[in-house]
Design a protein around this motif. Structure first.
Motif, PDB file in Angstrom:
ATOM      1  N   LYS A 285      29.731  16.433  59.369  1.00 23.22           N
ATOM      2  CA  LYS A 285      30.332  17.199  58.131  1.00 23.22           C
ATOM      3  C   LYS A 285      31.402  18.338  58.683  1.00 23.22           C
ATOM      4  O   LYS A 285      32.223  18.507  58.018  1.00 23.22           O
ATOM      5  CB  LYS A 285      29.178  17.535  57.284  1.00 23.22           C
ATOM      6  CG  LYS A 285      29.563  18.321  56.200  1.00 23.22           C
ATOM      7  CD  LYS A 285      28.450  18.973  55.261  1.00 23.22           C
ATOM      8  CE  LYS A 285      28.912  19.630  53.959  1.00 23.22           C
ATOM      9  NZ  LYS A 285      27.846  20.203  53.154  1.00 23.22           N
ATOM     10  N   ILE A 286      30.651  19.063  59.827  1.00 24.79           N
ATOM     11  CA  ILE A 286      31.542  20.217  60.183  1.00 24.79           C
ATOM     12  C   ILE A 286      32.906  19.586  61.041  1.00 24.79           C
ATOM     13  O   ILE A 286      33.923  20.174  60.566  1.00 24.79           O
ATOM     14  CB  ILE A 286      30.562  21.080  61.163  1.00 24.79           C
ATOM     15  CG1 ILE A 286      29.534  21.508  60.651  1.00 24.79           C
ATOM     16  CG2 ILE A 286      31.610  22.146  62.015  1.00 24.79           C
ATOM     17  CD1 ILE A 286      29.920  22.487  59.406  1.00 24.79           C
ATOM     18  N   ALA A 287      32.651  18.294  61.579  1.00 28.15           N
ATOM     19  CA  ALA A 287      33.856  17.965  62.135  1.00 28.15           C
ATOM     20  C   ALA A 287      34.843  17.458  61.010  1.00 28.15           C
ATOM     21  O   ALA A 287      36.196  17.639  61.259  1.00 28.15           O
ATOM     22  CB  ALA A 287      33.542  16.599  63.108  1.00 28.15           C
ATOM     23  N   ALA A 288      34.381  17.187  59.932  1.00 26.74           N
ATOM     24  CA  ALA A 288      35.593  16.503  59.051  1.00 26.74           C
ATOM     25  C   ALA A 288      36.144  17.779  58.246  1.00 26.74           C
ATOM     26  O   ALA A 288      37.208  17.536  57.959  1.00 26.74           O
ATOM     27  CB  ALA A 288      34.409  15.833  57.702  1.00 26.74           C
ATOM     28  N   VAL A 289      35.303  18.891  58.144  1.00 31.35           N
ATOM     29  CA  VAL A 289      35.846  20.030  57.440  1.00 31.35           C
ATOM     30  C   VAL A 289      37.037  20.721  58.370  1.00 31.35           C
ATOM     31  O   VAL A 289      38.080  20.846  58.115  1.00 31.35           O
ATOM     32  CB  VAL A 289      34.978  21.051  57.048  1.00 31.35           C
ATOM     33  CG1 VAL A 289      35.711  22.302  56.612  1.00 31.35           C
ATOM     34  CG2 VAL A 289      34.111  20.590  55.946  1.00 31.35           C
ATOM     35  N   LEU A 290      36.749  20.726  59.654  1.00 26.10           N
ATOM     36  CA  LEU A 290      37.664  21.322  60.570  1.00 26.10           C
ATOM     37  C   LEU A 290      38.945  20.196  60.893  1.00 26.10           C
ATOM     38  O   LEU A 290      40.032  20.902  60.960  1.00 26.10           O
ATOM     39  CB  LEU A 290      36.810  21.531  62.004  1.00 26.10           C
ATOM     40  CG  LEU A 290      35.744  22.609  62.151  1.00 26.10           C
ATOM     41  CD1 LEU A 290      35.318  22.663  63.345  1.00 26.10           C
ATOM     42  CD2 LEU A 290      36.365  23.990  61.819  1.00 26.10           C
ATOM     43  N   LEU A 291      38.731  19.122  60.943  1.00 26.29           N
ATOM     44  CA  LEU A 291      39.910  18.241  61.018  1.00 26.29           C
ATOM     45  C   LEU A 291      40.547  17.702  60.086  1.00 26.29           C
ATOM     46  O   LEU A 291      41.762  17.627  60.264  1.00 26.29           O
ATOM     47  CB  LEU A 291      39.116  16.734  61.740  1.00 26.29           C
ATOM     48  CG  LEU A 291      38.611  16.993  63.218  1.00 26.29           C
ATOM     49  CD1 LEU A 291      38.085  15.662  63.742  1.00 26.29           C
ATOM     50  CD2 LEU A 291      39.570  17.413  64.387  1.00 26.29           C
TER      51      LEU A 291
END
Length: 329
Positions: A285-291
């Motif tokens: 989830k964090i990776a999705a928001v950052l990317l």
């Protein structure tokens, strides 16, 4: 001979069983057209709710057809609530009648609505639309209350998402052995930070992931919602007060059409079979928001994280990931 179109719909299986089936409506409409001396040139059928996407598509197509074909003046509906249950569609029909000189027929009631209709007839139609809207709203409210009650009992009250199956015998959900591995693969690829959302969509499609109903491609917007759904690690949230409430997952702010309530969502503890671990869910989830930002359709994330600028790199390109620019989703 004047020409007409026929528009038919049902909202539920119960209506089909009670004589409102599409075939029964079509038979009555054709008999009505023959009695009135009208030639049927086109028929629209929709076994969906008036709020469904298919239904809106059929209704819009019918409106566009009637505006384009001036030689077709008549529209046959079964009854008024098969035409519309909301004010917006009512205004669109009124525009057809007033501006395009169309004539609306209701075959079951043997009634008509046209430019020549009296003010009393228009008033009675407005009342009938208001009554149909009230009934629809009551059904929606009761359905929402029932679904919330099921959620409070720890039972997921809707169609199971990708990776799960509804068990109608136990009223619970089970892991889908065929599609759950695709969900695990999705989270693993997202957590790695090596793929764009479009790349993940293409890979999963090539590996065999398909939509349940239409056997089509599972789009990246759906995959993005999966990555933000806590259900996959064993819990879920359900709108407590309004079915129209929704959450901006990146900012954790909850919005609704009415005033913002302090706790509009019911948080259900771990009662569901988990497909992934919470740690994988959190990283993905964090990776999705950052990317990709807060939406797969946006390139810029509204929530800025300036202290990460220059500190996170992509593996394939060795480029920096900042809060102002990210991978094309």
């Amino acid at each position: 001979m004047d020409k007409t179109v026929i528009y038919l719909r049902v909202s539920s299986k119960g209506q089909e069983e009670n004589g409102y089936s599409l075939d029964a409506q079509e038979k009555l409409a054709r008999e009505y057209a023959a009695k009135k001396g009208l030639e049927v040139v086109k028929i629209w059928k929709g076994a969906e709710s008036a709020w469904g996407k298919i239904e809106r598509t059929n209704f819009s197509e019918m409106l566009a057809f009637m505006k384009k074909h001036h030689e077709v003046r008549h529209i046959i509906f079964d009854v008024l609530d098969r035409m519309t249950r909301n004010d917006v569609d009512k205004l669109k029909i009124a525009q057809l009648v007033k501006q395009y000189d169309k004539v609306v027929h209701f075959s079951r009631d043997n009634k008509m609505y046209s430019r020549e209709s009296s003010s009393d007839e228009e008033f009675m139609m407005d009342v009938q639309v208001a009554v149909a809207k009230k009934l629809s709203n009551d059904i929606s409210r009761k359905t929402t209350m029932g679904m919330t009650e099921k959620a409070e009992q720890g039972i997921y009250p809707a169609r199971a998402p990708i990776g799960y199956l509804n068990n109608h015998r136990t009223s619970k959900i089970d892991i889908d052995p065929e599609r759950a591995p695709f969900v695990q693969r999705l989270f693993e690829m997202a957590a790695s930070g090596e793929y764009s959302l479009q790349m993940i969509e293409d890979i999963l499609y090539a590996e065999g992931l398909r939509e349940r109903l239409h056997n089509g491609r599972v789009r990246k917007s759906t995959l993005y919602r999966v990555l933000h759904n806590p259900m996959y690690y064993g819990t879920f949230r359900w709108a407590r007060n309004s079915i129209r409430a929704f959450t901006n997952h990146s900012s954790q702010k909850t919005y609704s059409r009415g005033p913002i309530r302090p706790s509009p969502f019911l948080s259900v503890p771990v009662l569901l079979p988990a497909i992934i671990l919470f740690l994988i869910y959190f990283i993905a989830k964090i990776a999705a928001v950052l990317l990709w930002g807060i939406s797969p359709k946006r390139n810029i994330c509204i929530t800025a994280v300036p202290f990460l600028k220059g500190n996170i790199h992509t593996k394939n390109t060795s480029g920096n990931i900042s809060w102002m620019r990210r991978l094309q989703p």
